[in-house]
Scaffold this active site. Structure first.
Site, PDB file in Angstrom:
ATOM      1  CB  SER A   1     -28.901 -49.395 -42.880  1.00 34.06           C
ATOM      2  OG  SER A   1     -28.062 -49.627 -41.768  1.00 34.06           O
TER       3      SER A   1
ATOM      4  CE  LYS B   1     -24.320 -48.398 -43.307  1.00 32.18           C
ATOM      5  NZ  LYS B   1     -25.785 -48.472 -43.483  1.00 32.18           N
TER       6      LYS B   1
END
Length: 807
Positions: A655, A698
């Site tokens: 990611s 996140k």
């Protein structure tokens, strides 16, 4: 020209929940009884397995904990158990031919207890009958008759010798069971002194007579041992006949009562023979002293020798058993044999056989955790053997080592008819299937529990009804509409999807239960939305120490993260950490350096053995992207280092590959990147941005940092466009976005991300060239320069090549 993206609107950052629909559902509970919500695939598989009576159709229930696996399975089994007949009861009785091999008997529901009570009553009657039966006048008369026969034979033999002695002036004397001879003179027995005063010739004559008489006595009593044996045998036969005569009527009623059960009749037939010996050995106290009578428990000894050992029993019309074994050890599954110590040795008997889960579940269903079963290979092998042979295995694998040479049992095997349901994870299912070929034959049905439930109006309706029932029945409280909306949003957040609810319904019930704690603190029985928020915040506070410490390190400057300004070769990536049952996001600085060389793109994390396979793969894709994007007409030659700064643990996942690429292009072009924007996403070699996990955590991790330092309106997060449907953000972030203080962008390509980060046109390729001054144009020129430097091409060489091409 790449169009600059606009930030996402508030409506795109969280699912929309209709308060009117929630209100309607709360006012009108679901009309049908709800045992479980969703999981139609798993329910169908369970129904199929439970409907198949053939061997091998056991079930592996695949799914994670808190998805309701156990609840659904147990409800389904109880429904099916009602339609199955009540199983047979099983018991062990003594094998009088070989005590090491107890005999297994089956009986109808309720009969085992009845048989046990009947045997207990029979033993009580035996104790009442004996030893009193030996005091019966008829028995005593026969006993005396036998004793008289012996005495008569003895007396006649003694009398004949006595007459012979008198003829020779010798008297026969009996004292203390001893027979002797004494001389007579004038009909009077001489004393020792008088005998010594006789002359020697007379004494020798008497000695000779007595010696002959002793030989005659021996000859007369030579048959005495036989007379004693015959007498004892007759007395023993008399006792046996008396015992048989007394016990036969007691057993006759039982034999008539259980005439239809062949196994019980054989058992009673064996008792008829063995009870006589037991009576003679334990209940005949004619020759025992009063002290020895108290030395042992006669009823206990008779019970241990004759009473049945019931393993499982049921009541008439009971449903088939549904058993869950939480600790599937060998003994808990297959039963065990208990031992006691006697004079330093281990002893046991058929009465010490204890049932296991397979005995209790026989004729029904057994639920176990697959991971615990597989933890002990002996348990798994024993379970497979039992399922294949349809008999309950009972030879203990540790018997030889623990018991040694002591007395052990080999109980008769019991037929097995059970449906096994294993609860386990997805990984374990495929691992077992790969390494054990028999697994697929024995567990042919897979009940697969999904992580998510489709968010239809019907499912929301069921969700609301189940929560309301739980609150009313268990928590003794109710919820407001706002609280129910908050619970639905929590479930969406668990699923990380706009259109799916989490299958972890247990987490929702846990949250509402914790919210009821805060409601009770307010002395209320009505749970409101702020109570739900308090419960969420309370759990975050309890588990959030590590998250707060990391944020504190950034605040104090120990961890370098910038949220304002611009920098070359530096970008804020987003990571998510999973610790225990909590997850939180935190930003991480990603840096890149580029210089002339031929080493390629070096992943510092991989070189330091901190980067795992998927992260390393993501970095390796960067070279493919650069080559495909820029190096179509020259060799891609450069040296670059990429690192996630101040990371000291293992890093996995791809990611960060979008952020790493943006930092790399910034280092190549020397164009600065905005530090106000953090980004996450993975890429492919063609520059498409792909979805990642943990997107909500996140975003919230970077938002907390920006909020701590002060929101400026320029800060924000870049996420993959495909993750937009996964956004279920906190109300605090939604409010900041609505006020324009924080921005969230969704990109599809690397160029869109570069445009946002550098505020310069990325540039589309036209006729093989990128626009001058665009990010891609600058990157192409810079990479070509590096390639020329590495390959040794100078400006003069280039001009010479161009002149040669003209001529």
């Amino acid at each position: 020209m790449t169009k600059k993206l606009l930030p996402l609107s508030v409506s795109q950052l969280a699912p929309s929940i209709s308060t009117n629909h929630v209100s309607t559902c709360m006012s009108n509970p679901y009309p049908e009884q709800l045992t479980f919500i969703g999981q139609q695939r798993a329910q169908s598989a369970l129904d199929f397995s439970l409907g198949m009576d053939l061997p091998g159709y056991n079930v592996y229930v695949m799914g994670e904990a808190a998805h309701g696996r156990f609840t659904l399975v147990k409800d389904k089994l109880k429904q099916h158990a009602k339609d199955r007949p009540t199983p047979n009861e099983w018991l062990y009785v003594n094998n009088y031919d070989d005590h090491r091999e107890p005999i297994a008997l089956f009986m109808q529901a309720g009969q085992s207890k009845q048989l046990s009570d009947d045997i207990d009553s029979f033993l009580d009657e035996v104790l009442d009958t004996f030893p009193a039966a030996f005091d019966n006048p008829a028995y005593q008369r026969k006993k005396k008759s036998i004793e008289s026969e012996f005495n008569d034979a003895y007396d006649s033999a003694i009398t004949a010798v006595e007459e012979m002695a008198l003829e020779q002036s010798v008297a026969l004397i009996e004292e203390k069971n001893a027979v002797g001879f004494a001389p007579l003179v004038d009909g009077r027995q001489l004393s020792d002194n008088e005998f010594a005063a006789l002359d020697e010739a007379l004494r020798d004559e008497f000695f000779e007579k007595i010696e002959k008489l002793e030989d005659a006595l021996i000859e007369a009593l030579i048959e005495l041992p036989r007379w004693k044996r015959e007498s004892k045998e007759k007395q023993r036969n008399l006792k046996k006949a008396t015992a048989e005569q007394a016990t036969k009527p007691l057993l006759k009623d039982l034999e008539h009562k259980y005439a239809a059960h062949i196994g019980v009749l054989r058992y009673l037939k064996d008792i008829r023979v063995e009870i006589i010996d037991a009576v003679l050995e334990w209940l005949d106290d004619e020759d025992e002293s009063e002290e020895s009578k108290e030395d042992f428990d006669r009823k206990g000894m008779l019970t241990d020798f004759f009473a049945p050992n019931i393993l499982v029993e049921f009541k008439e019309d009971d449903a088939a058993p549904v058993v869950y074994e939480p600790n599937p050890t060998f003994g808990n599954i297959f039963g065990k044999i208990e031992y006691s110590t006697s004079q330093g040795s281990l002893i046991t008997s058929y009465r010490s056989i204890q049932p296991g889960a397979l005995h209790r579940a026989n004729g029904g269903y057994l639920i176990m955790d697959a991971e615990k079963v597989m933890a002990n290979p002996q348990v798994w092998d024993g379970l497979k053997l039992s399922l294949k042979t349809h008999q309950i295995k009972n030879d203990l694998p540790y018997q030889d080592s623990s018991v040694g040479s002591s007395f052990t049992l080999r109980p008769q095997l019991i037929p097995l008819d059970v449906k096994i349901i294993l609860l386990g994870s997805r990984d374990l299912y495929y691992t077992i299937g790969e390494y054990d070929e028999e697994f697929a034959e024995l567990f042919r049905v897979l009940a697969d529990f999904d992580y998510y439930l489709p968010s239809s109006d019907k499912l929301q309706y069921q969700f609301i009804t189940k929560v309301s029932e739980y609150c009313q029945q268990t928590l003794k409280c109710t919820t407001t509409e706002a609280a129910m909306v908050r619970l639905l949003k929590f479930s969406y957040r668990q699923a990380e999807h706009h259109n799916k609810l989490s299958a972890r319904f247990a987490d929702v019930l846990e949250l509402v239960a914790e919210a009821s704690f805060y409601a009770k603190q307010d002395k209320q029985t009505l749970i409101d939305a702020h109570h739900i928020d308090e419960a969420i915040e309370g759990k975050q506070y309890r588990t959030g120490q590590i998250s707060e410490n990391m944020l504190s390190d950034i605040k104090e400057g120990h961890t370098l993260i910038a949220t304002q300004g611009q920098a070359i070769g530096k970008v804020n990536g987003l990571t998510v950490l999973h610790i225990g049952d909590t997850s939180f996001g935190t930003p991480a600085r990603i840096t890149a350096t580029v210089y002339a060389g031929a080493d390629g793109v070096i992943d510092v994390e991989r070189e330091a053995e901190l980067g795992k396979a998927i992260h390393s793969k993501g970095v390796m894709l960067l070279t493919g992207y650069l080559g495909n994007k820029y190096a179509q007409h020259f060799s891609l030659t450069l040296s670059a280092n990429i690192a996630i700064e101040q990371s000291y643990g293992y890093i996995d996942g791809d990611s960060a590959s979008l952020a790493e690429l943006c930092a790399l292009i910034s280092a190549i072009t020397s164009l600065p990147i905005s530090q106000s924007i953090a980004l996450t996403g993975s890429i492919n070699q063609h520059g498409d941005v792909q979805a990642i996990g943990g997107v909500n955590e996140k975003i919230e991790g970077f938002f907390k940092l920006c909020k701590m330092r002060g929101l400026t309106g320029e800060q924000g997060v870049i996420i993959p466009k495909s993750n937009q449907v996964n956004l279920v953000l906190d109300d605090e972030i939604l409010e900041a976005v609505e006020r324009g203080k924080f921005n969230i962008y969704a990109v599809e390509t690397v160029d869109q991300a570069l445009n946002l980060l550098m505020d310069i046109e990325a540039g589309d390729i036209i006729d093989g060239q990128y626009p001058e001054g665009s990010v891609n144009g600058i990157a192409l020129a810079r990479l070509k320069d590096i390639a020329d430097i590495v390959n040794g091409d100078s400006e003069e060489d280039k001009e010479a090549d161009e002149d040669e091409d003209k001529h």
